[in-house]
Design a protein around this motif. Structure first.
Motif, PDB file in Angstrom:
ATOM      1  N   ASP A   1       4.607  -6.123  -4.092  1.00 49.65           N
ATOM      2  CA  ASP A   1       3.238  -5.383  -3.878  1.00 49.65           C
ATOM      3  C   ASP A   1       3.482  -4.649  -5.524  1.00 49.65           C
ATOM      4  O   ASP A   1       3.953  -3.773  -5.528  1.00 49.65           O
ATOM      5  CB  ASP A   1       3.278  -4.494  -2.934  1.00 49.65           C
ATOM      6  CG  ASP A   1       1.908  -3.854  -3.067  1.00 49.65           C
ATOM      7  OD1 ASP A   1       1.016  -4.111  -3.796  1.00 49.65           O
ATOM      8  OD2 ASP A   1       1.520  -3.034  -1.901  1.00 49.65           O
TER       9      ASP A   1
ATOM     10  N   CYS B   1       1.317  -2.715  -6.593  1.00 43.38           N
ATOM     11  CA  CYS B   1       0.776  -1.275  -6.371  1.00 43.38           C
ATOM     12  C   CYS B   1       1.678  -0.505  -5.678  1.00 43.38           C
ATOM     13  O   CYS B   1       1.449   0.887  -5.625  1.00 43.38           O
ATOM     14  CB  CYS B   1      -0.532  -1.340  -5.859  1.00 43.38           C
ATOM     15  SG  CYS B   1      -1.835  -2.143  -6.840  1.00 43.38           S
ATOM     16  N   ASP B   2       2.838  -1.014  -5.104  1.00 37.77           N
ATOM     17  CA  ASP B   2       3.602  -0.151  -4.349  1.00 37.77           C
ATOM     18  C   ASP B   2       4.383   0.918  -5.003  1.00 37.77           C
ATOM     19  O   ASP B   2       4.956   0.444  -6.462  1.00 37.77           O
ATOM     20  CB  ASP B   2       4.862  -1.160  -3.699  1.00 37.77           C
ATOM     21  CG  ASP B   2       5.761  -0.266  -2.713  1.00 37.77           C
ATOM     22  OD1 ASP B   2       5.490   0.843  -2.476  1.00 37.77           O
ATOM     23  OD2 ASP B   2       6.799  -0.744  -2.458  1.00 37.77           O
ATOM     24  N   GLY B   3       4.269   2.026  -5.151  1.00 38.24           N
ATOM     25  CA  GLY B   3       4.876   3.253  -5.949  1.00 38.24           C
ATOM     26  C   GLY B   3       4.066   3.555  -7.142  1.00 38.24           C
ATOM     27  O   GLY B   3       4.115   4.356  -8.109  1.00 38.24           O
TER      28      GLY B   3
END
Length: 636
Positions: A221, A223-225
């Protein structure tokens, strides 16, 4: 005298001396700490061409150029001089795998290994080159219980006589129990463009961007973080997480408030005060307006929101206000509600502005008035050519919730985004105790017990375990039985009884009988086999001019030539044979030419020039100058 470095065999030693030095060098190699092929593979003493080195940070440091690709076959098979080893050519051309073995070629890896083959052996054969007949010396009876449970770590078990068993190893494994991992990467375990690296006892996948997991089968993902500031929203573009900023902000994480005061909007000396997506002008005396663009016409200005103040027409009157767009009221004090007519409909929240409005859309809706349903299939989130379905797209189900998508995977893939390849072995295609190895390209290899064959080990083959000894011909019969057709001089159910007294030895071999009555053939040099029937090249190859023939494999030979001779058969005269160097000069062969190394006092191409200065010393620091055939002294 021969001069050589450890782990290096000189190319032209006599064969017996070569064997003696091999034993010495092997012992030294196993104890040295540098310049040693990884895992103690001294390639000049082993028939394996993969060159791993002991220094992991500098793996190329021990590839020994003094024997590798030096023009002479130092390995028993000659693989240190092949085009595959020296020029990264196809290591499977010609096929090095014996006994109908299938060759899998692997290209060179910089600073790791030369090009090398891996043999997938036919039933009843094993070894790096499939050279070992697994059942040649086995006799009945056979006990099937020896394979339950299977003693083979990574292979298929076949019970043979003894009672004993034979392990047929999966590609990349070796050893009597298939417990030696030679290359875990042979099975291509890394998905989605990941690169496989062999480790000491397993493998490690180096994943391509956007992928994670032990075998690179987990979609990251993006967009994770990723934290977008000031109300920004992260969206995934390919393998990257990108921030979409709220009005008035910019930067990779929306951390920068846009300077609305650049360029300077305030006129006539007004001071600009930056806001979020806006600015305010603090005007100089007697200047008004959003940009300080007007002169104040009222002594006391009651008008709000930059309205134009008109002075009263008489002394007792009151000033009047002309409102800017978006305001109303006597003093322009009221902001007109631009959201009153609900322009954003049912899929957005209206935010009133000054003579404008902004729609904050619900998830999965977009557009100025939030009237456009986001196409969750564009760009296509489904991988590996999968079909993406959403609400309203034919022929997809109408029951899909708004904003959701589903991926319909092609055969061989699974996962929410069809990102995972279904291992080919998950359907258990290998029958009759065959062991399955999945390959990255979606195919598989069945390693069959010796007594079965076929792509899926589906065909019973009692002759696969090679029960007939001494080159007897095995014939499959019904009900899993077999018949051995023995050569002349052999008998028994498995042709296990023989005597060379009756059969004789081929190619000049001598029949000898041991004290226990067993007879065998003692073969002449360059002949091998139980009856001396295998002919090595030196039996028919003649090295000329005193050269000595050495068998380096069943197919290759090498002539150790006497001084002054060269060529495959020592048939060529080397340039120094004519002794062109005079006056005791030493001749050194140099390809098609030669070089004379002259003794003191002589020079020239053939050492034919007497150097007068060699025997005459000028006194008192004088310099001797050659003036053929004499000399002169240049005095200080």
């Amino acid at each position: 005298m021969y001069y050589f470095s450890l782990c290096t065999i000189p190319p032209r030693l006599p064969w017996t001396l070569f064997q003696m030095l091999s034993i010495i060098v092997l012992a030294v190699c196993q104890n040295q700490t540098a310049n040693l092929p990884f895992e103690d593979y001294c390639v000049d003493l082993y028939d394996f061409v993969q060159v791993f080195c002991g220094d992991r940070s500098q793996p190329a440091s021990c590839i020994l150029s003094s024997w590798l690709c030096d023009g002479y076959a130092d390995c028993n098979t000659g693989y240190d001089e092949t085009l595959a080893t020296c020029q990264n050519a196809n290591p499977c051309q010609p096929n090095p795998c014996l006994n109908d073995g299938v060759c899998h070629g692997f290209s060179a890896q910089t600073n790791v290994s030369v090009a090398y083959p891996l043999c997938e052996c036919a039933n009843s054969y094993s070894g790096i080159w499939c050279e070992t007949n697994l059942t040649k010396t086995q006799l009945s009876p056979v006990n099937a219980a020896v394979c339950d449970p299977s003693p083979c770590v990574a292979g298929a078990c076949t019970p043979v006589s003894g009672p004993s068993f034979v392990c047929s190893c999966n590609p990349g494994y070796n050893g009597s129990r298939c417990d030696i991992l030679e290359s875990a990467c042979v099975s291509q375990p890394c998905f989605n463009g990941g690169t496989c690296k062999d480790t000491a006892d397993s493998y490690m996948c180096m994943c391509a961007p956007g992928w994670n997991g032990t075998i690179c089968n987990v979609l990251v993902d993006a967009c994770d973080g990723v934290l977008c500031g000031n109300g920004g929203t992260c969206i995934q573009k390919g393998t990257l997480g990108v921030c979409i900023c709220s009005q008035g902000f910019t930067g990779s994480r929306c951390e920068v408030n846009i300077d609305n005061c650049t360029p300077q909007p305030c006129l006539y000396g007004g001071t600009c005060v930056n806001g979020v997506g806006s600015f305010t002008c603090v005007c100089a005396t007697n200047r008004v307006g959003k940009f300080c663009e007007r002169q104040e016409t009222c002594k006391e200005n009651p008008c709000q929101h930059d309205a134009v103040c008109l002075s009263p027409t008489n002394n007792n009157g009151h000033p009047s206000c002309v409102c800017q767009d978006g305001y109303t009221g006597l003093l322009c004090e009221t902001d007109i509600d631009d959201c009153a007519k609900n322009p954003c409909g049912n899929y957005g929240k209206c935010i009133d502005g000054i003579n404008s409005y902004t729609c904050k859309c619900n998830p999965y809706y977009t557009g100025v008035n939030c009237g456009i349903l986001v196409d969750t299939c564009n760009p296509n989130p489904c991988l590996n050519n999968a079909f993406c379905c959403r609400q309203g797209k034919a022929p997809c189900s109408s029951n899909l919730p708004v904003g959701r998508y589903e991926c319909y995977c092609r055969n061989g893939f699974t996962g929410n985004n069809c990102e995972q390849r279904v291992p080919a072995c998950s359907s258990y295609p290998c029958q009759n105790e065959g062991v399955c190895t999945s390959l990255q390209n979606g195919s598989y290899i069945c390693t069959c017990p010796l007594t079965f064959r076929g792509q899926n080990c589906e065909t019973f083959n009692p002759c696969g375990s090679s029960p007939c000894l001494n080159s007897g011909n095995c014939v499959n019969k019904e009900k899993g039985e077999f018949l051995c057709q023995c050569l002349a001089g052999y008998s028994g159910i498995q042709c296990e009884l023989s005597t060379c007294i009756a059969t004789g030895c081929l190619n000049g071999g001598f029949c000898k009988t041991l004290s226990n009555g067993t007879s065998y053939c003692e073969c002449l040099r360059s002949y091998k086999g139980s009856m001396c029937e295998i002919v090595f090249p030196c039996a028919s190859k003649t090295c000329l001019n005193g050269g000595t023939c050495l068998d380096v494999s069943p197919y290759n030979f090498h002539c150790n030539c006497m001084d002054d001779f060269g060529g495959t058969y020592c048939e060529s005269d080397l340039p120094c044979k004519s002794k062109p160097c005079l006056n005791g000069g030493r001749c050194i062969n140099n390809g098609s030419g030669y070089t004379c190394r002259c003794p003191l006092g002589y020079g020239g191409i053939h050492c034919d020039i007497l150097l007068a200065c060699a025997g005459n010393t000028c006194m008192n620091g004088g310099t001797c100058i050659e003036i053929s055939p004499s000399f002169k002294c240049a005095c200080p």
